[in-house]
Design a protein around this motif. Structure first.
Motif, short mmCIF file in Angstrom:
data_model
loop_
_atom_site.label_atom_id
_atom_site.label_comp_id
_atom_site.label_asym_id
_atom_site.label_seq_id
_atom_site.Cartn_x
_atom_site.Cartn_y
_atom_site.Cartn_z
N VAL A 62 53.74 53.80 15.71
CA VAL A 62 54.57 53.46 14.57
C VAL A 62 53.67 52.82 13.52
O VAL A 62 53.18 51.71 13.71
N VAL A 63 53.42 53.55 12.43
CA VAL A 63 52.63 53.03 11.31
C VAL A 63 53.56 53.05 10.10
O VAL A 63 53.84 54.13 9.57
N PRO A 64 54.08 51.89 9.70
CA PRO A 64 55.07 51.87 8.62
C PRO A 64 54.66 52.70 7.40
O PRO A 64 53.52 52.62 6.93
N ASN A 65 55.61 53.53 6.96
CA ASN A 65 55.47 54.37 5.77
C ASN A 65 54.41 55.47 5.89
O ASN A 65 54.08 56.11 4.91
N GLN A 66 53.86 55.67 7.13
CA GLN A 66 52.82 56.68 7.32
C GLN A 66 53.03 57.62 8.50
O GLN A 66 52.82 58.82 8.38
N LYS A 67 53.45 57.05 9.65
CA LYS A 67 53.49 57.90 10.85
C LYS A 67 54.42 57.32 11.90
O LYS A 67 54.48 56.11 12.10
N VAL A 68 55.14 58.23 12.58
CA VAL A 68 55.98 57.88 13.73
C VAL A 68 55.74 58.96 14.78
O VAL A 68 55.74 60.16 14.47
N VAL A 69 55.52 58.54 16.04
CA VAL A 69 55.31 59.49 17.13
C VAL A 69 56.25 59.15 18.28
O VAL A 69 56.31 57.99 18.71
N TRP A 70 56.99 60.17 18.72
CA TRP A 70 57.86 60.04 19.89
C TRP A 70 57.24 60.83 21.03
O TRP A 70 56.84 61.98 20.86
N LEU A 71 57.21 60.26 22.22
CA LEU A 71 56.80 60.97 23.43
C LEU A 71 58.05 61.33 24.21
O LEU A 71 58.92 60.48 24.43
N VAL A 72 58.17 62.60 24.62
CA VAL A 72 59.33 63.03 25.40
C VAL A 72 59.09 62.66 26.86
O VAL A 72 58.20 63.20 27.51
N LEU A 73 59.87 61.72 27.35
CA LEU A 73 59.72 61.25 28.73
C LEU A 73 60.47 62.14 29.71
O LEU A 73 60.02 62.37 30.83
N GLN A 83 62.66 73.38 33.24
CA GLN A 83 63.14 72.11 32.68
C GLN A 83 62.00 71.20 32.22
O GLN A 83 62.25 70.10 31.74
N THR A 84 60.76 71.65 32.35
CA THR A 84 59.63 70.79 31.98
C THR A 84 59.07 71.10 30.60
O THR A 84 58.10 70.46 30.17
N GLU A 85 59.64 72.08 29.89
CA GLU A 85 59.03 72.52 28.64
C GLU A 85 58.81 71.40 27.62
O GLU A 85 57.81 71.40 26.93
N TRP A 86 59.72 70.47 27.49
CA TRP A 86 59.54 69.39 26.51
C TRP A 86 58.85 68.18 27.11
O TRP A 86 58.32 67.35 26.38
N LYS A 87 58.88 68.01 28.44
CA LYS A 87 58.33 66.80 29.05
C LYS A 87 56.85 66.64 28.70
O LYS A 87 56.07 67.57 28.85
N GLY A 88 56.51 65.44 28.21
CA GLY A 88 55.13 65.16 27.86
C GLY A 88 54.72 65.64 26.47
O GLY A 88 53.59 65.40 26.05
N THR A 89 55.63 66.32 25.77
CA THR A 89 55.31 66.74 24.41
C THR A 89 55.52 65.58 23.45
O THR A 89 56.14 64.57 23.80
N LYS A 90 55.00 65.73 22.24
CA LYS A 90 55.13 64.67 21.24
C LYS A 90 55.79 65.21 19.98
O LYS A 90 55.48 66.32 19.54
N VAL A 91 56.67 64.40 19.42
CA VAL A 91 57.32 64.70 18.15
C VAL A 91 56.67 63.76 17.13
O VAL A 91 56.76 62.54 17.27
#
Length: 149
Positions: A62-73, A83-91
């Protein structure tokens, strides 16, 4: 080999802060069914779309006004065998200023064409990013999935 991760870019006549705030308002553009924190580092939240899709995500950058990263748990699709296609991917949401506009570059790192869900997921993400998120940033009103009764 060319990068095959799904990437969508939008430009808006708003500030990077306005784009950042809208991205973090996940209930305002993705789904009103989101449960949990969506703004701070290490926040975890769940997304649910009827019986079709549910996932758990964690904010890992989380970098305010620059970047947000979500990890799919964790992830579940009712319409795929794997069912593993999204697991471990990043948004990933990257915010920058380009030609007097704010650019939001969305990348779902790990969502690639060979995946069973790619067509459905890429179409859905495109709609959420170019429609709902874009509208939330520019007008203050997105079109998230409504709360389920």
């Amino acid at each position: 080999m060319k990068d095959q991760d799904l990437t969508i870019t939008i430009s808006v006549d708003k500030t990077p802060k306005e784009a950042y705030d809208a991205i973090n308002n996940v209930r305002g553009w993705w789904s009103e069914e989101v449960k949990g924190g969506t703004e701070k580092l290490n926040d975890e939240f769940t997304y649910k779309a009827r019986d079709l899709h549910r996932c758990t995500l964690k904010l890992t950058e989380v970098v305010p006004n620059q970047k947000v990263v979500w990890l799919v748990l964790d992830n579940y699709f009712s319409f795929t065998k794997d069912q593993t296609e999204w697991k471990g991917t990043k948004v990933i949401f990257e915010i920058s200023e380009q030609d007097d506009k704010t650019q939001v570059r969305f990348t779902h790192q790990g969502l690639v064409p060979p995946h069973e869900c790619y067509e459905v997921c890429s179409n859905a993400w495109t709609g959420y990013i170019t429609g709902s998120l874009h509208n939330l940033i520019t007008t203050g009103k997105g079109e998230p999935n409504p709360k389920e009764s």
